[in-house]
Design a protein around this motif. Structure first.
Motif, short mmCIF file in Angstrom:
data_model
loop_
_atom_site.label_atom_id
_atom_site.label_comp_id
_atom_site.label_asym_id
_atom_site.label_seq_id
_atom_site.Cartn_x
_atom_site.Cartn_y
_atom_site.Cartn_z
N ILE A 22 51.05 36.05 27.81
CA ILE A 22 49.94 36.61 28.56
C ILE A 22 50.08 36.21 30.03
O ILE A 22 50.48 35.09 30.34
N ALA A 23 49.78 37.15 30.91
CA ALA A 23 49.82 36.90 32.34
C ALA A 23 48.72 37.71 33.00
O ALA A 23 48.42 38.82 32.57
N SER A 24 48.14 37.16 34.04
CA SER A 24 47.13 37.89 34.81
C SER A 24 47.75 38.40 36.10
O SER A 24 48.79 37.91 36.54
N ARG A 61 42.30 32.02 35.51
CA ARG A 61 42.91 33.12 36.25
C ARG A 61 42.62 34.47 35.59
O ARG A 61 42.40 35.47 36.28
N ALA A 62 42.63 34.51 34.27
CA ALA A 62 42.33 35.75 33.56
C ALA A 62 40.90 36.21 33.86
O ALA A 62 40.66 37.41 34.09
N PHE A 81 40.62 41.82 30.51
CA PHE A 81 40.07 40.67 29.80
C PHE A 81 38.56 40.77 29.79
O PHE A 81 37.94 40.85 30.85
N ALA A 82 37.97 40.76 28.61
CA ALA A 82 36.52 40.81 28.48
C ALA A 82 36.07 39.60 27.67
O ALA A 82 36.55 39.38 26.56
N ARG A 83 35.18 38.82 28.25
CA ARG A 83 34.70 37.62 27.55
C ARG A 83 33.82 38.05 26.39
O ARG A 83 32.91 38.88 26.55
N LEU A 84 34.10 37.52 25.23
CA LEU A 84 33.30 37.80 24.04
C LEU A 84 32.15 36.80 24.01
O LEU A 84 32.39 35.59 24.06
N ASP A 85 30.93 37.28 23.95
CA ASP A 85 29.77 36.39 23.95
C ASP A 85 29.84 35.41 22.79
O ASP A 85 30.25 35.77 21.68
#
Length: 128
Positions: A22-24, A61-62, A81-85
């Protein structure tokens, strides 16, 4: 939510790979170096967790970038990238998927990415 869905083949291949690269993206559009992490196919998508919490550099960084690139199982794709609650019902599926895939490495290791303490560092990878 992504307008493009993962194919069942991509979910199978990424989900079956032991590790994911994975890389941002940097603000100038260049790709940072890849980092090796664990990933699971759960709840119809691809999820990753930071084994070393929210201060892990790749995770920070993501979040700042919001987009990146992954490689796993012969699949290479741009993602967001979406943060999962933490309270999302899918968190239980993510835990179960991590246990099913990685329990063979022992409870101390898989415990770093499962349980209530790991829910706040869960990212859903959507196709960009």
């Amino acid at each position: 939510m992504s307008t493009t869905e993962w194919t069942s083949d991509e979910l199978r291949r990424i989900g079956g790979a032991t590790e994911l690269q994975i890389a941002s993206y940097r603000p100038d559009g260049t790709l940072r170096p890849y980092v090796t992490i664990w990933a699971v196919a759960a709840a119809g998508g691809i999820e990753v967790r930071s084994a070393h919490g929210a201060d892990n550099p790749w995770f920070r960084r993501a979040l700042v970038s919001g987009r990146g690139r992954i490689q796993a199982g012969g699949v290479e794709r741009d993602v967001t990238f979406a943060r999962l609650d933490a309270g999302d019902a899918a968190q239980a599926d993510v835990d179960a998927a991590y246990h099913a895939k990685y329990d063979r490495y022992g409870p101390a290791i898989v415990g770093a990415v499962t349980g209530e303490h790991a829910t706040h560092v869960t990212l859903r990878l959507d196709l960009a």
